[in-house]
Design an enzyme around this catalytic site. Sequence first.
Site, PDB file in Angstrom:
ATOM      1  N   ASN A   9     102.210  50.278  53.617  1.00 44.21           N
ATOM      2  CA  ASN A   9     101.881  49.743  52.439  1.00 44.21           C
ATOM      3  C   ASN A   9     102.957  48.377  52.158  1.00 44.21           C
ATOM      4  O   ASN A   9     104.561  48.915  51.921  1.00 44.21           O
ATOM      5  CB  ASN A   9     101.901  49.853  50.841  1.00 44.21           C
ATOM      6  CG  ASN A   9     101.490  49.380  49.869  1.00 44.21           C
ATOM      7  OD1 ASN A   9     101.515  48.688  49.336  1.00 44.21           O
ATOM      8  ND2 ASN A   9     101.585  50.327  48.896  1.00 44.21           N
ATOM      9  N   ARG A  92      97.335  48.913  52.935  1.00 40.63           N
ATOM     10  CA  ARG A  92      96.321  48.814  52.631  1.00 40.63           C
ATOM     11  C   ARG A  92      97.048  46.725  52.168  1.00 40.63           C
ATOM     12  O   ARG A  92      98.273  46.420  52.202  1.00 40.63           O
ATOM     13  CB  ARG A  92      97.707  49.496  51.291  1.00 40.63           C
ATOM     14  CG  ARG A  92      97.637  48.807  50.002  1.00 40.63           C
ATOM     15  CD  ARG A  92      98.503  49.399  48.886  1.00 40.63           C
ATOM     16  NE  ARG A  92      98.046  49.494  47.612  1.00 40.63           N
ATOM     17  CZ  ARG A  92      98.567  48.920  46.667  1.00 40.63           C
ATOM     18  NH1 ARG A  92      99.796  49.224  46.140  1.00 40.63           N
ATOM     19  NH2 ARG A  92      98.323  48.447  44.865  1.00 40.63           N
ATOM     20  N   LEU A 208      99.631  54.328  35.731  1.00 41.48           N
ATOM     21  CA  LEU A 208     100.990  53.862  35.467  1.00 41.48           C
ATOM     22  C   LEU A 208     102.115  53.369  36.227  1.00 41.48           C
ATOM     23  O   LEU A 208     102.646  54.906  36.462  1.00 41.48           O
ATOM     24  CB  LEU A 208     101.073  54.482  34.283  1.00 41.48           C
ATOM     25  CG  LEU A 208      99.465  55.008  33.372  1.00 41.48           C
ATOM     26  CD1 LEU A 208     100.304  55.373  32.180  1.00 41.48           C
ATOM     27  CD2 LEU A 208      99.049  53.211  33.072  1.00 41.48           C
ATOM     28  N   ARG A 240     105.109  42.580  34.904  1.00 41.54           N
ATOM     29  CA  ARG A 240     103.699  41.541  35.190  1.00 41.54           C
ATOM     30  C   ARG A 240     103.235  41.679  33.878  1.00 41.54           C
ATOM     31  O   ARG A 240     103.419  42.162  33.077  1.00 41.54           O
ATOM     32  CB  ARG A 240     102.321  41.628  35.785  1.00 41.54           C
ATOM     33  CG  ARG A 240     102.964  41.729  37.275  1.00 41.54           C
ATOM     34  CD  ARG A 240     102.042  42.005  37.770  1.00 41.54           C
ATOM     35  NE  ARG A 240     102.125  43.460  38.821  1.00 41.54           N
ATOM     36  CZ  ARG A 240     101.697  43.620  40.127  1.00 41.54           C
ATOM     37  NH1 ARG A 240     100.090  43.351  40.029  1.00 41.54           N
ATOM     38  NH2 ARG A 240     101.942  44.237  40.524  1.00 41.54           N
ATOM     39  N   ASP A 282     111.907  49.066  35.096  1.00 44.39           N
ATOM     40  CA  ASP A 282     111.501  50.841  35.446  1.00 44.39           C
ATOM     41  C   ASP A 282     111.811  51.812  34.020  1.00 44.39           C
ATOM     42  O   ASP A 282     112.997  51.556  33.122  1.00 44.39           O
ATOM     43  CB  ASP A 282     112.959  50.864  35.662  1.00 44.39           C
ATOM     44  CG  ASP A 282     113.149  52.151  36.443  1.00 44.39           C
ATOM     45  OD1 ASP A 282     112.814  53.051  35.914  1.00 44.39           O
ATOM     46  OD2 ASP A 282     112.830  52.271  37.420  1.00 44.39           O
ATOM     47  N   MET A 283     110.410  51.878  33.551  1.00 44.13           N
ATOM     48  CA  MET A 283     110.551  52.928  32.393  1.00 44.13           C
ATOM     49  C   MET A 283     111.397  53.915  32.271  1.00 44.13           C
ATOM     50  O   MET A 283     111.837  54.057  31.122  1.00 44.13           O
ATOM     51  CB  MET A 283     109.141  53.501  32.526  1.00 44.13           C
ATOM     52  CG  MET A 283     107.891  54.001  31.566  1.00 44.13           C
ATOM     53  SD  MET A 283     108.221  53.730  29.837  1.00 44.13           S
ATOM     54  CE  MET A 283     106.702  52.505  30.225  1.00 44.13           C
ATOM     55  N   ARG A 284     112.059  54.444  33.787  1.00 45.55           N
ATOM     56  CA  ARG A 284     113.119  55.573  33.227  1.00 45.55           C
ATOM     57  C   ARG A 284     114.082  55.038  32.740  1.00 45.55           C
ATOM     58  O   ARG A 284     114.830  55.315  31.710  1.00 45.55           O
ATOM     59  CB  ARG A 284     113.278  56.152  34.677  1.00 45.55           C
ATOM     60  CG  ARG A 284     112.636  57.117  34.790  1.00 45.55           C
ATOM     61  CD  ARG A 284     113.436  57.558  36.652  1.00 45.55           C
ATOM     62  NE  ARG A 284     112.841  56.271  37.250  1.00 45.55           N
ATOM     63  CZ  ARG A 284     113.143  56.838  38.665  1.00 45.55           C
ATOM     64  NH1 ARG A 284     112.641  57.911  39.274  1.00 45.55           N
ATOM     65  NH2 ARG A 284     112.443  56.098  39.133  1.00 45.55           N
ATOM     66  N   GLY A 327     103.559  56.707  39.312  1.00 47.98           N
ATOM     67  CA  GLY A 327     105.213  57.355  38.770  1.00 47.98           C
ATOM     68  C   GLY A 327     105.319  57.409  37.163  1.00 47.98           C
ATOM     69  O   GLY A 327     105.636  58.865  36.760  1.00 47.98           O
ATOM     70  N   ILE A 328     104.394  56.714  36.321  1.00 45.73           N
ATOM     71  CA  ILE A 328     104.994  57.118  34.768  1.00 45.73           C
ATOM     72  C   ILE A 328     103.921  57.966  34.402  1.00 45.73           C
ATOM     73  O   ILE A 328     104.486  58.799  34.024  1.00 45.73           O
ATOM     74  CB  ILE A 328     104.586  55.738  33.885  1.00 45.73           C
ATOM     75  CG1 ILE A 328     106.095  55.029  34.292  1.00 45.73           C
ATOM     76  CG2 ILE A 328     104.761  55.588  32.600  1.00 45.73           C
ATOM     77  CD1 ILE A 328     105.341  53.237  34.220  1.00 45.73           C
ATOM     78  N   GLU A 378      97.300  57.049  48.106  1.00 45.24           N
ATOM     79  CA  GLU A 378      97.026  56.301  48.071  1.00 45.24           C
ATOM     80  C   GLU A 378      97.221  56.019  50.125  1.00 45.24           C
ATOM     81  O   GLU A 378      96.282  55.939  50.995  1.00 45.24           O
ATOM     82  CB  GLU A 378      97.742  54.915  48.201  1.00 45.24           C
ATOM     83  CG  GLU A 378      97.359  54.568  46.553  1.00 45.24           C
ATOM     84  CD  GLU A 378      98.128  53.367  45.737  1.00 45.24           C
ATOM     85  OE1 GLU A 378      99.804  53.931  45.696  1.00 45.24           O
ATOM     86  OE2 GLU A 378      97.892  52.375  45.678  1.00 45.24           O
TER      87      GLU A 378
END
Length: 396
Positions: A9, A92, A208, A240, A282-284, A327-328, A378
């Site tokens: 990937n 992928r 997510l 994005r 990065d959400m974290r 991940g999220i 995936e």
Amino acid sequence: MPEAILTLNAGSSSIKFALFTFNHALSNIARGEIEGIGETPHFAIHGPHSELLLEKTWPHGETLSHEDLLSPVLEWVDHHLGDIKLAACGHRIVHGGDIFTAPTLLDDDALARLSTLDPLAPLHEPHNLAAVKAAMVLRPGLAQIGCFDTSFHKSMPAVATRFALPRNLRDQGVRRYGFHGLSYEYIAAQLRLAAPDIASGRVIAAHLGNGASACALRNGQSMDSSMGFTALDGLIMGTRTGALDPGVLLYLMQAHGMNADEITNIVYKKSGLLGISGISPDMRVLLASNAPEAAEAVESFTYAAAQHIAALVVPLGGLDGLVFTAGIGEHSPEIRAAICARLQWLGIAIDPLANAKNALVISKATSAVEIMVIPTNEEAMIARHCVTLLAQHAID
Ligand code: ADP
């Protein structure tokens, strides 16, 4: 005698890979990632119990081609497999367009046709294809199999694929395709095993991760997706925009004199969580930050996610299951709770304790919708497709 499949990937800054053996069943024997491409590339391979098997760092700033990066991976694979034959390399590939609607053995002709789709996925497609070319050069004769993120959505009804644009544009392929298909196909298969009653009903899966989308599934088939012509549409993502009034793009061109490359850079790389927060994609990092801009980014993310999930109830005519993944989706109780809180009017009721534990089922017994957390894979989906395609070719 078992054989093996290597999945690749390849993105702009990383190449993820996984190695599977198969005899009667597929078994994942290693996973790895080359990170920091373009800066200080570093690669690590881990075994099935997350044990480190190999690590390598290239000098900072060295210009490396995909062949340079993949060569040590393939050498390690050959060494690690010993007598086991590597039967195929599964890739992928984000966009298959109208041309490739199923996993396909790739040759130079297929690559040439796929490269015409580069502008539709500028962040992904050229890197996906560069890895295929490198693998062809490094291992001539090895089957290279393309698995497309768009293929799973070929079951979308025509109405879900249509833009309100002049018909001649539709005839030229300007339509909604949907993405993250390998992830949704895997989730649909896992759901059939974990909750067959829900799987045969009306389900929305929310992938997510850095990229984010949602997919409406009926009996495990894609009915619609929040992503459209490109992987830009729909939910707010790491960098994005997600759905954006096309008038903004015209304004940037006309009032700011921006060209296509400048706008591409903004909407793919500078927007989303990074754009709103000005801090990180990065959400974290955002959840750990006290900055109000970070909170705004998180608020917008959950607002957009809930809006798109709600919109996908329309093609299903109701909702039996909501699945969080990537991940999220797999790791953040806070984000799942915030999205579900905006969907309570659908009869959705989350169980805070199960949610905090990232349990498989996180809804209350009284919830009208079963809410689940299912890790995506995936790579396993690509490996399954490779085994199926190789078996078909063996029979042909
Ligand atoms: P990709 O789309 O690159 O495969 P992932 O699916 O790995 O991305 O998702 C990456 C995102 O998941 C990042 O925003 C990261 O911060 C987020 N993430 C991972 N673990 C957690 C966590 N425990 N809490 C919140 N977010 C998390």
